[in-house]
Write a protein that holds these residues in place. Structure first.
Motif, PDB file in Angstrom:
ATOM      1  N   ARG A 228       0.851  -1.178   0.000  1.00 39.63           N
ATOM      2  CA  ARG A 228       0.000   0.000   0.000  1.00 39.63           C
ATOM      3  C   ARG A 228       0.893   1.236   0.000  1.00 39.63           C
ATOM      4  O   ARG A 228       2.058   1.188   0.423  1.00 39.63           O
ATOM      5  CB  ARG A 228      -0.930  -0.005   1.214  1.00 39.63           C
ATOM      6  CG  ARG A 228      -1.878  -1.189   1.226  1.00 39.63           C
ATOM      7  CD  ARG A 228      -2.820  -1.145   2.399  1.00 39.63           C
ATOM      8  NE  ARG A 228      -3.816  -0.090   2.247  1.00 39.63           N
ATOM      9  CZ  ARG A 228      -4.882   0.027   3.053  1.00 39.63           C
ATOM     10  NH1 ARG A 228      -5.072  -0.827   4.049  1.00 39.63           N
ATOM     11  NH2 ARG A 228      -5.735   1.004   2.872  1.00 39.63           N
ATOM     12  N   ALA A 229       0.336   2.342  -0.472  1.00 42.87           N
ATOM     13  CA  ALA A 229       1.161   3.528  -0.693  1.00 42.87           C
ATOM     14  C   ALA A 229       1.800   4.035   0.596  1.00 42.87           C
ATOM     15  O   ALA A 229       2.955   4.472   0.586  1.00 42.87           O
ATOM     16  CB  ALA A 229       0.320   4.627  -1.335  1.00 42.87           C
ATOM     17  N   ASP A 230       1.078   3.994   1.710  1.00 45.94           N
ATOM     18  CA  ASP A 230       1.656   4.488   2.960  1.00 45.94           C
ATOM     19  C   ASP A 230       2.740   3.550   3.477  1.00 45.94           C
ATOM     20  O   ASP A 230       3.726   3.998   4.072  1.00 45.94           O
ATOM     21  CB  ASP A 230       0.575   4.734   4.022  1.00 45.94           C
ATOM     22  CG  ASP A 230      -0.458   3.631   4.105  1.00 45.94           C
ATOM     23  OD1 ASP A 230      -0.439   2.721   3.262  1.00 45.94           O
ATOM     24  OD2 ASP A 230      -1.297   3.672   5.022  1.00 45.94           O
ATOM     25  N   THR A 231       2.599   2.246   3.233  1.00 45.93           N
ATOM     26  CA  THR A 231       3.660   1.305   3.600  1.00 45.93           C
ATOM     27  C   THR A 231       4.882   1.509   2.712  1.00 45.93           C
ATOM     28  O   THR A 231       6.026   1.483   3.184  1.00 45.93           O
ATOM     29  CB  THR A 231       3.160  -0.141   3.468  1.00 45.93           C
ATOM     30  OG1 THR A 231       1.944  -0.300   4.198  1.00 45.93           O
ATOM     31  CG2 THR A 231       4.197  -1.128   3.977  1.00 45.93           C
ATOM     32  N   ALA A 232       4.644   1.722   1.423  1.00 40.89           N
ATOM     33  CA  ALA A 232       5.750   1.955   0.486  1.00 40.89           C
ATOM     34  C   ALA A 232       6.534   3.205   0.871  1.00 40.89           C
ATOM     35  O   ALA A 232       7.761   3.257   0.703  1.00 40.89           O
ATOM     36  CB  ALA A 232       5.207   2.086  -0.935  1.00 40.89           C
ATOM     37  N   ALA A 233       5.856   4.219   1.397  1.00 39.33           N
ATOM     38  CA  ALA A 233       6.540   5.438   1.821  1.00 39.33           C
ATOM     39  C   ALA A 233       7.569   5.129   2.902  1.00 39.33           C
ATOM     40  O   ALA A 233       8.721   5.571   2.830  1.00 39.33           O
ATOM     41  CB  ALA A 233       5.526   6.455   2.340  1.00 39.33           C
ATOM     42  N   VAL A 234       7.153   4.364   3.908  1.00 35.54           N
ATOM     43  CA  VAL A 234       8.064   4.023   4.997  1.00 35.54           C
ATOM     44  C   VAL A 234       9.224   3.185   4.482  1.00 35.54           C
ATOM     45  O   VAL A 234      10.389   3.429   4.810  1.00 35.54           O
ATOM     46  CB  VAL A 234       7.303   3.279   6.119  1.00 35.54           C
ATOM     47  CG1 VAL A 234       8.259   2.813   7.200  1.00 35.54           C
ATOM     48  CG2 VAL A 234       6.227   4.183   6.719  1.00 35.54           C
ATOM     49  N   ALA A 235       8.920   2.179   3.642  1.00 33.99           N
ATOM     50  CA  ALA A 235       9.962   1.291   3.125  1.00 33.99           C
ATOM     51  C   ALA A 235      10.971   2.067   2.276  1.00 33.99           C
ATOM     52  O   ALA A 235      12.192   1.918   2.442  1.00 33.99           O
ATOM     53  CB  ALA A 235       9.330   0.170   2.316  1.00 33.99           C
ATOM     54  N   ALA A 236      10.475   2.898   1.373  1.00 35.46           N
ATOM     55  CA  ALA A 236      11.365   3.627   0.468  1.00 35.46           C
ATOM     56  C   ALA A 236      12.226   4.633   1.217  1.00 35.46           C
ATOM     57  O   ALA A 236      13.440   4.723   0.988  1.00 35.46           O
ATOM     58  CB  ALA A 236      10.544   4.334  -0.611  1.00 35.46           C
ATOM     59  N   LEU A 237      11.643   5.393   2.120  1.00 38.50           N
ATOM     60  CA  LEU A 237      12.412   6.398   2.845  1.00 38.50           C
ATOM     61  C   LEU A 237      13.433   5.753   3.779  1.00 38.50           C
ATOM     62  O   LEU A 237      14.537   6.286   3.962  1.00 38.50           O
ATOM     63  CB  LEU A 237      11.471   7.319   3.623  1.00 38.50           C
ATOM     64  CG  LEU A 237      10.637   8.259   2.746  1.00 38.50           C
ATOM     65  CD1 LEU A 237       9.569   8.968   3.576  1.00 38.50           C
ATOM     66  CD2 LEU A 237      11.520   9.278   2.034  1.00 38.50           C
ATOM     67  N   ALA A 238      13.095   4.600   4.357  1.00 36.86           N
ATOM     68  CA  ALA A 238      14.063   3.899   5.202  1.00 36.86           C
ATOM     69  C   ALA A 238      15.256   3.435   4.376  1.00 36.86           C
ATOM     70  O   ALA A 238      16.413   3.565   4.800  1.00 36.86           O
ATOM     71  CB  ALA A 238      13.395   2.715   5.897  1.00 36.86           C
ATOM     72  N   LEU A 239      15.005   2.896   3.197  1.00 36.93           N
ATOM     73  CA  LEU A 239      16.090   2.468   2.320  1.00 36.93           C
ATOM     74  C   LEU A 239      16.964   3.653   1.910  1.00 36.93           C
ATOM     75  O   LEU A 239      18.199   3.582   1.976  1.00 36.93           O
ATOM     76  CB  LEU A 239      15.511   1.802   1.071  1.00 36.93           C
ATOM     77  CG  LEU A 239      15.094   0.338   1.186  1.00 36.93           C
ATOM     78  CD1 LEU A 239      14.260  -0.065  -0.026  1.00 36.93           C
ATOM     79  CD2 LEU A 239      16.331  -0.562   1.296  1.00 36.93           C
ATOM     80  N   VAL A 240      16.337   4.721   1.478  1.00 40.75           N
ATOM     81  CA  VAL A 240      17.094   5.882   1.003  1.00 40.75           C
ATOM     82  C   VAL A 240      17.917   6.489   2.133  1.00 40.75           C
ATOM     83  O   VAL A 240      19.097   6.828   1.952  1.00 40.75           O
ATOM     84  CB  VAL A 240      16.135   6.921   0.384  1.00 40.75           C
ATOM     85  CG1 VAL A 240      16.868   8.230   0.103  1.00 40.75           C
ATOM     86  CG2 VAL A 240      15.523   6.375  -0.896  1.00 40.75           C
ATOM     87  N   GLN A 241      17.330   6.629   3.305  1.00 44.71           N
ATOM     88  CA  GLN A 241      18.072   7.216   4.418  1.00 44.71           C
ATOM     89  C   GLN A 241      19.229   6.320   4.867  1.00 44.71           C
ATOM     90  O   GLN A 241      20.286   6.811   5.276  1.00 44.71           O
ATOM     91  CB  GLN A 241      17.136   7.481   5.606  1.00 44.71           C
ATOM     92  CG  GLN A 241      16.259   8.706   5.436  1.00 44.71           C
ATOM     93  CD  GLN A 241      17.042   9.988   5.631  1.00 44.71           C
ATOM     94  OE1 GLN A 241      18.041  10.229   4.962  1.00 44.71           O
ATOM     95  NE2 GLN A 241      16.577  10.830   6.538  1.00 44.71           N
ATOM     96  N   THR A 242      19.055   5.022   4.772  1.00 43.63           N
ATOM     97  CA  THR A 242      20.115   4.099   5.177  1.00 43.63           C
ATOM     98  C   THR A 242      21.296   4.154   4.213  1.00 43.63           C
ATOM     99  O   THR A 242      22.461   4.185   4.639  1.00 43.63           O
ATOM    100  CB  THR A 242      19.572   2.659   5.249  1.00 43.63           C
ATOM    101  OG1 THR A 242      18.520   2.602   6.206  1.00 43.63           O
ATOM    102  CG2 THR A 242      20.664   1.678   5.645  1.00 43.63           C
ATOM    103  N   VAL A 243      21.016   4.179   2.914  1.00 43.67           N
ATOM    104  CA  VAL A 243      22.086   4.102   1.911  1.00 43.67           C
ATOM    105  C   VAL A 243      22.609   5.471   1.520  1.00 43.67           C
ATOM    106  O   VAL A 243      23.825   5.676   1.393  1.00 43.67           O
ATOM    107  CB  VAL A 243      21.599   3.341   0.665  1.00 43.67           C
ATOM    108  CG1 VAL A 243      22.709   3.236  -0.370  1.00 43.67           C
ATOM    109  CG2 VAL A 243      21.102   1.941   1.039  1.00 43.67           C
ATOM    110  N   LEU A 244      21.716   6.440   1.329  1.00 42.82           N
ATOM    111  CA  LEU A 244      22.114   7.750   0.791  1.00 42.82           C
ATOM    112  C   LEU A 244      21.931   8.896   1.788  1.00 42.82           C
ATOM    113  O   LEU A 244      22.442   9.991   1.542  1.00 42.82           O
ATOM    114  CB  LEU A 244      21.317   8.059  -0.480  1.00 42.82           C
ATOM    115  CG  LEU A 244      21.433   7.067  -1.637  1.00 42.82           C
ATOM    116  CD1 LEU A 244      20.529   7.507  -2.786  1.00 42.82           C
ATOM    117  CD2 LEU A 244      22.869   6.936  -2.086  1.00 42.82           C
ATOM    118  N   GLY A 245      21.190   8.674   2.842  1.00 44.00           N
ATOM    119  CA  GLY A 245      20.831   9.770   3.733  1.00 44.00           C
ATOM    120  C   GLY A 245      21.701   9.845   4.976  1.00 44.00           C
ATOM    121  O   GLY A 245      22.879   9.478   4.954  1.00 44.00           O
TER     122      GLY A 245
END
Length: 251
Positions: A228-245
């Protein structure tokens, strides 16, 4: 993150903060401190404005809290990573949840975009801003993320800075290791990152084609399952912050 008092009440105030300054409280803030938290004159809270760091402050007022007296700074102002969360709006409570989680994840700006399959065509940006402030108050965040007015996806793409990395989360993309894909794009993130999550119905083909024509675009699948879109938001931002953030950076 520097250690700080997670138990003390925190209050966002839109006024300059400096030692010995006196900051008037509006009616809602007075009600919150006096009637909800049941704090009286002399009680101390933490105040922040998104610009001057966090300050210890004492409540002032006879019958009810009506001002804060700023005592001393507890934390200097920090800076959020240059990370914009771009999303197709959802309805009501799910939008509230998504905004709150994006703030907790460290997004510095929120940009609603309207797509063909967007569920909610009307977006209450004032409510979004209230959720941003509430999440920052509750989670010890010092900076206040910017909230932009909704715009069509096509207009957003035509106006965005071409040097920014666009991470386009697409359920139709080939499933690969997302962390490795992000690691390979590290060199393209120097001018900022836009993370795009589409609506529940996904992107229309013409939208997908337009997105794939954008410079510095990383098309990313978030695993083998449709979220779901709200779950995807958490998953995507966690990935981005871990690798690039800023999750992997020492404080």
């Amino acid at each position: 993150m520097p250690s700080h008092d997670f138990r003390a009440p925190r209050l966002f105030v839109d006024a300059p903060l400096a030692q010995d300054a006196r900051v008037p409280l509006d009616r809602d803030q007075s009600n919150y401190l006096g009637n909800v938290l049941r704090l009286a004159a002399g009680a101390e809270v933490l105040a922040f404005n998104g610009r001057d760091g966090e300050w210890q402050a004492a409540i002032e007022g006879r019958k009810r809290p009506d001002a804060l007296v700023i005592l001393q700074q507890t934390r200097p102002q920090d800076r959020l990573p240059d990370l914009t969360y771009v999303f197709a709006p959802l309805k009501h409570a799910r939008l509230d949840y998504m905004v709150q989680k994006a703030i907790e994840m460290g997004a510095s700006a929120l940009q609603p975009v309207l797509t063909r399959f967007t569920q909610a065509s009307r977006v209450n940006t004032e409510r979004m801003r209230a959720n941003v402030v509430e999440a920052a108050e509750q989670c010890g965040i010092l900076s206040i993320a910017a909230v932009a007015e909704p715009m069509p996806l096509e207009r957003f793409l035509s106006q965005r800075v071409a040097g920014r990395l666009l991470i386009f989360c697409d359920e139709a993309a080939e499933v690969q290791d997302p962390a490795r894909s992000l690691q390979n794009a590290r060199g393209e993130a120097a001018q900022g990152i836009d993370v795009l999550i589409g609506p529940e119905g996904g992107f229309a083909e013409e939208e997908r084609t337009l997105l794939l024509r954008q410079p510095r675009t990383l098309r990313l699948a978030l695993g083998p399952r449709i979220m779901r879109a709200d779950t995807a938001a958490v998953a995507a931002l966690a990935l981005v912050q871990t690798v690039l953030g800023d999750w992997g950076k020492p404080t």
